[in-house]
Design a protein around this motif. Sequence first.
Motif, PDB file in Angstrom:
ATOM      1  N   HIS A 139       9.731   5.481  -0.394  1.00 49.74           N
ATOM      2  CA  HIS A 139       8.827   4.364  -0.135  1.00 49.74           C
ATOM      3  C   HIS A 139       8.835   3.924   1.322  1.00 49.74           C
ATOM      4  CE1 HIS A 139       7.965   3.648  -4.394  1.00 49.74           C
ATOM      5  NE2 HIS A 139       9.241   3.943  -4.622  1.00 49.74           N
ATOM      6  N   GLY A 140       9.465   4.653   2.201  1.00 49.06           N
ATOM      7  CA  GLY A 140       9.471   4.280   3.611  1.00 49.06           C
ATOM      8  C   GLY A 140      10.817   3.711   4.024  1.00 49.06           C
TER       9      GLY A 140
ATOM     10  N   ALA B 222       1.992   1.302  -5.880  1.00 46.14           N
ATOM     11  CA  ALA B 222       2.857   2.445  -6.178  1.00 46.14           C
ATOM     12  C   ALA B 222       4.192   1.988  -6.760  1.00 46.14           C
ATOM     13  CB  ALA B 222       3.082   3.266  -4.914  1.00 46.14           C
TER      14      ALA B 222
ATOM     15  N   ARG C 102      -1.568  -0.774  -1.551  1.00 41.95           N
ATOM     16  CA  ARG C 102      -1.320   0.557  -2.101  1.00 41.95           C
ATOM     17  C   ARG C 102       0.172   0.784  -2.341  1.00 41.95           C
ATOM     18  NH1 ARG C 102      -5.328   4.427   1.565  1.00 41.95           N
ATOM     19  NH2 ARG C 102      -7.313   3.652   0.685  1.00 41.95           N
ATOM     20  N   ARG C 103       0.980   0.355  -1.379  1.00 41.04           N
ATOM     21  CA  ARG C 103       2.426   0.542  -1.544  1.00 41.04           C
ATOM     22  C   ARG C 103       2.946  -0.293  -2.706  1.00 41.04           C
ATOM     23  NH1 ARG C 103       5.427  -0.186   4.037  1.00 41.04           N
ATOM     24  NH2 ARG C 103       7.099   0.730   2.795  1.00 41.04           N
TER      25      ARG C 103
ATOM     26  N   GLY D 199       9.964  -0.858   2.062  1.00 41.10           N
ATOM     27  CA  GLY D 199      10.419   0.441   1.583  1.00 41.10           C
ATOM     28  C   GLY D 199      11.878   0.414   1.164  1.00 41.10           C
TER      29      GLY D 199
END
Length: 586
Positions: A217-218, A197, A193-194, A223
């Motif tokens: 994004h973390g 994205a 999922r990340r 991220g």
Amino acid sequence: MTFRTRTFSAVFTAAAIALAVSTLLVEQSLRRFYDNDVRNSLLSQARLAAHLFMTGAPALQDRSPDRAADELSALLGVRVTLVDAGGRVIGDSEQDDEALRDLDNHADRAEFIEATAHGTGTAVRHSATTNIDTMYAAVRLEAGPVRFVRLAVPLTDIRERVASLRRLSLVGLGAGLFVALVATAVTSVLLNRRLQAVAETARRYQAGDFSRPARDHGRDELGMVANVLDATARELGARLVEVERERAHTDAILSGMVEGVLLVDADGRLVLTNPAAQRMLQIAGPSTGLHYLEVVRQPDIVALMTAVLDGRPAAPVEIELARDPARRVRASVVPVEAARGGGAVLVLYDITDLRHADQVRRDFVANVSHELRTPLTAIRGYVEALLDAAPESAETRRFLDVIARHTLRMERLVGDLLRLARLDAGQEEIAWARCAVADLFDAVIVDLDGPLTTRRQRVSIDIAPDAATVEGDASKLQDILRNLVENASNYSPAESTIELRARRRDGAVELQVADRGPGIAEADLPRIFERFYRADRSRTRDPGGTGLGLSIARHLAGLHGATLSAANRADGGAIFTLRFAPASST
């Protein structure tokens, strides 16, 4: 195979291998632990039994070896075997007297060999007597009919314990693999999922959509990478927008320019052309990417661009357009720095109107000069006739002298204007010959003897031996020098010296005229050869010249391929230098 599948497979395989290896290591460790525990316990019991035999325990006295083995086995709960010094079994808790005689000699058994050498010995093997895996521990006695006491215990219980542990380990392995499977699946889904994205954001940026706000994004490694890429993409997007804005401005400027502009890269292929260049060169249709030889039909322009692209200097040229001969264009090409990609820029200036206006001006000057020459000649003739008739009064003579002087000046001005018109039109021709510099200097001094004598000015001549002759037109060189000496005389004080010098420098002959006047202001030096230009007020005391002498001198110098320059002397005064090309100085 997708990244998600590869990630899932890799993580799950690593987890499965880690769990399997850990289970195997635990099983082997526990098996070694149990084996060592049983071995140590069996050796302790064997030492105890040997001690009982050595100390003559009452329970073993007056017993046969086989009977003693039975009692020790009942006491210790293990199989007991008694062996003599020759390796013959003399007592066994699991064999009767008749069976003892059929047993093999035990001297070659591993535990007895080790006990003989070290006092104790152990071994694990499949027992031929009991038909099961058994651990043996033997202890050597120093005296008596019984020389070895051996205890044996079957490993069935230990193997069952290990097997039970293996089953539990396999259950734990299965549970761990299931947990790893679930955890890996969840992790791969979240990671996918990340990544999706990040990929979706990258696709939007690729399409030029920077409207949505940046997302977080973390703070982990993925991220951090995504955030850095996001920030980099937004910065590049902002720069692209700025570049597009500047390009739009540049296109607007180029479209509004009357000058034609054509840009080629280092390979000579067109990068851009503005509408003016397309009109002048009659370029129809898209031309970006074409080689300039495909769109430029003017040989002079092609030669210019070829020279600049090859790194050679090229002077601007003035040409007529092949497809529109009525138009005149000045073409110049400048290189593009290699650090900026290389290439060249062609600029086309339409000078048709400028040349037409210049021609009109020249024709006007020439026509006016021709029209003025006839009445001026008539005026001068009548004035001379009146002067020859001896006017009755002095005042009348003075008036006639003024008219005669200014008429002569006007005639000189008209003559200079006509000569400039001929020079502009290219009607002056050079009669090349080798000229003696001394003769040129002497002729000028003779021509200007009157004004020089009136001002009591002297002329000094200095000619170097290697600069005694030059190639050129004697009459025109004399005109140049006469204008320079007349100018020096006009601006030098009375009783001063005008210096005429000839020398050779860097292979070229230079003729110099130097005076002792006030010099020329630095601001006036670049314009001193312009038509009708007067220097600052310190040199404008109405010297009587036409203001065209220096301009004519420079034009005549150009016909000879020479240069004429002016400078100030360090000790006061001006100095004019006529420098010939080396080919004319031999």
